[in-house]
Write an enzyme that holds these catalytic residues in place. Structure first.
Site, PDB file in Angstrom:
ATOM      1  N   LYS A  93       0.851  -1.200   0.000  1.00 12.00           N
ATOM      2  CA  LYS A  93       0.000   0.000   0.000  1.00 12.00           C
ATOM      3  C   LYS A  93       0.885   1.247   0.000  1.00 12.00           C
ATOM      4  O   LYS A  93       2.104   1.152   0.207  1.00 12.00           O
ATOM      5  CB  LYS A  93      -0.923  -0.020   1.220  1.00 12.00           C
ATOM      6  CG  LYS A  93      -0.195  -0.008   2.545  1.00 12.00           C
ATOM      7  CD  LYS A  93      -1.160  -0.067   3.712  1.00 12.00           C
ATOM      8  CE  LYS A  93      -0.366  -0.078   5.010  1.00 12.00           C
ATOM      9  NZ  LYS A  93      -1.128   0.315   6.168  1.00 12.00           N
TER      10      LYS A  93
ATOM     11  N   TYR B 153      17.183  29.077   6.715  1.00  6.80           N
ATOM     12  CA  TYR B 153      16.108  29.796   7.399  1.00  6.80           C
ATOM     13  C   TYR B 153      16.316  29.806   8.910  1.00  6.80           C
ATOM     14  O   TYR B 153      16.711  28.799   9.492  1.00  6.80           O
ATOM     15  CB  TYR B 153      14.763  29.131   7.098  1.00  6.80           C
ATOM     16  CG  TYR B 153      14.297  29.308   5.673  1.00  6.80           C
ATOM     17  CD1 TYR B 153      14.033  30.573   5.164  1.00  6.80           C
ATOM     18  CD2 TYR B 153      14.116  28.212   4.848  1.00  6.80           C
ATOM     19  CE1 TYR B 153      13.592  30.727   3.852  1.00  6.80           C
ATOM     20  CE2 TYR B 153      13.678  28.350   3.547  1.00  6.80           C
ATOM     21  CZ  TYR B 153      13.424  29.623   3.057  1.00  6.80           C
ATOM     22  OH  TYR B 153      12.993  29.780   1.769  1.00  6.80           O
TER      23      TYR B 153
END
Ligand SMILES: Cc1ncc(COP(=O)(O)O)c(C=O)c1O
Length: 368
Positions: A34, A261
């Site tokens: 999956k 950042y």
């Protein structure tokens, strides 16, 4: 193409399958593919595994099942999601096995059979402690009585799912097993034999022996990662995926230069800051910078500052790497190794979260 690459070694996937199957004394394995094969690509992984002898696949959605059928997978496919009464036709058409997990799933099956004279193949899902999908032990008698009355619904399997099988303390898993065994006893008592019985996931495969099951569902272990670091036994499975990305810029900066950042990283000496073209939008975890590192030519280099959306920086010290060379971010390549488990434990997350996040602009390349 410049950018992140997931290099998926199908030989490792196949050899992991063989290692697990041998460990399980040849028991049938349902390969859980999956979520795009946990980020490894469900179609190539399933084709490789089917070629290697796997004859059962577990997916979450009808779409995932149809994708495998369209790719030529002939084996059994079980869909884990809650039965959708509006998709029964597609399940039949594509020979997908659905699960029933609630009494409300029975009426649409009966109606569908009346209308079409066909019916999807079914496994019964029971809830033994996950409190997700599944019949409780209290509702099981009623269910079986109804199923006996409606013999057009042929349940060819029964299963449950462990909540804690990869943890050091087995007590909850043992409790779940007891409930499951009581349910199996009920099927005997009510004379409703069910052929296929499965309970284990990767954690239980390693932690709990299950002689009353004839199928084992295995996901993470097949991809070469351990579900947690609290497992009793480990197997020598190899990582299947290498996550790599290219160096696109190198610059020499002085001591005390802030990087990325938030200026969370400051160089401590004159150094080479390298830009790697891969970011959190491609599945490289944003927070993997405090203790984060990459590997390049047998050495580890610290990630410098926060991972950006598309790029991140690495402190290479006085080493000058080559532009367009790839760094290894996750996986194993020669002596370079950064396992999903290592990053997961540093970030207090799991290999599942990391593996299924790999995407964005990542190019998947298959070997083997
Ligand atoms: C119902 C079910 N079975 C089996 C698995 C496989 O688990 P694992 O990857 O730990 O083997 C999963 C994964 O979450 C699942 O949801």
């Amino acid at each position: 193409m410049r950018g992140p690459k997931a290099i998926i070694n199908l030989d490792h996937l196949k050899s992991n399958f063989s290692i697990i199957q041998k460990f399980l004394n040849g028991k049938r394995i349902m390969a859980v593919v999956k979520a795009n094969g946990y980020g490894h690509g469900s179609v190539p992984c399933s084709l490789a595994l089917e070629n290697h002898g796997c004859d059962f696949f577990g997916v979450f959605s009808i779409e995932e099942g149809i994708e495998l059928r369209n790719a030529g997978i002939k084996s059994d496919i079980l869909v884990f999601s809650a039965l959708d009464p509006f998709r029964l036709n597609e399940a039949v058409k594509n020979n997908l096995i659905l699960n029933i997990s609630d009494i409300s799933h029975i009426a649409p099956l009966i109606d569908f059979h009346k209308e079409t004279n066909t019916i999807p193949r079914i496994h019964i899902k029971v809830d033994t402690g996950m409190t997700r999908l599944g019949f409780s032990i209290d509702s099981f008698n009623d269910l079986i009585e109804l199923l006996i009355k409606h013999s057009e619904i042929k349940c060819e399997g029964i299963y449950s799912h462990f909540a804690t099988a990869d943890e050091g303390d087995f007590s909850y898993a043992v409790d779940q097993e007891e409930k499951f065994k009581r349910i199996l006893d009920l099927t005997q008592k009510l004379d409703y034999p069910i052929k296929n019985i499965h309970f284990s996931n990767s954690g239980a495969t390693l932690n709990i022996e299950q002689d009353y099951c004839n199928i084992t569902r295995v996901g993470m272990l097949l991809y070469g990662a351990l579900p947690s670091n609290e497992l009793e036994k480990i197997l020598p499975v190899k990582p299947v995926l290498n996550f790599k990305a290219p160096i696109v810029s190198i610059r020499s900066v002085p001591k005390n230069t802030f990087v990325s950042y938030g200026c969370a990283y400051k160089t401590t000496s004159k150094t080479n800051i390298v830009v790697v073209q891969c970011g959190f939008a491609d599945g490289f975890p944003r927070s993997w910078f405090e203790d984060g590192y990459i590997c390049y030519n047998g050495n580890k280099y610290n990630i410098a500052g926060r991972i950006c959306m598309d790029q991140f920086m690495v402190d290479f010290g006085n080493v000058i790497p080559k532009i367009d060379d790839n760094v290894l971010m996750i996986g194993k390549d020669g002596s370079d190794e950064i396992r999903f488990e290592t990053i997961a434990s540093a970030l207090k997350t799991t290999p599942y979260v990391l593996a299924t996040a790999i995407g964005g602009r990542t190019q998947r390349i298959y070997k083997g």
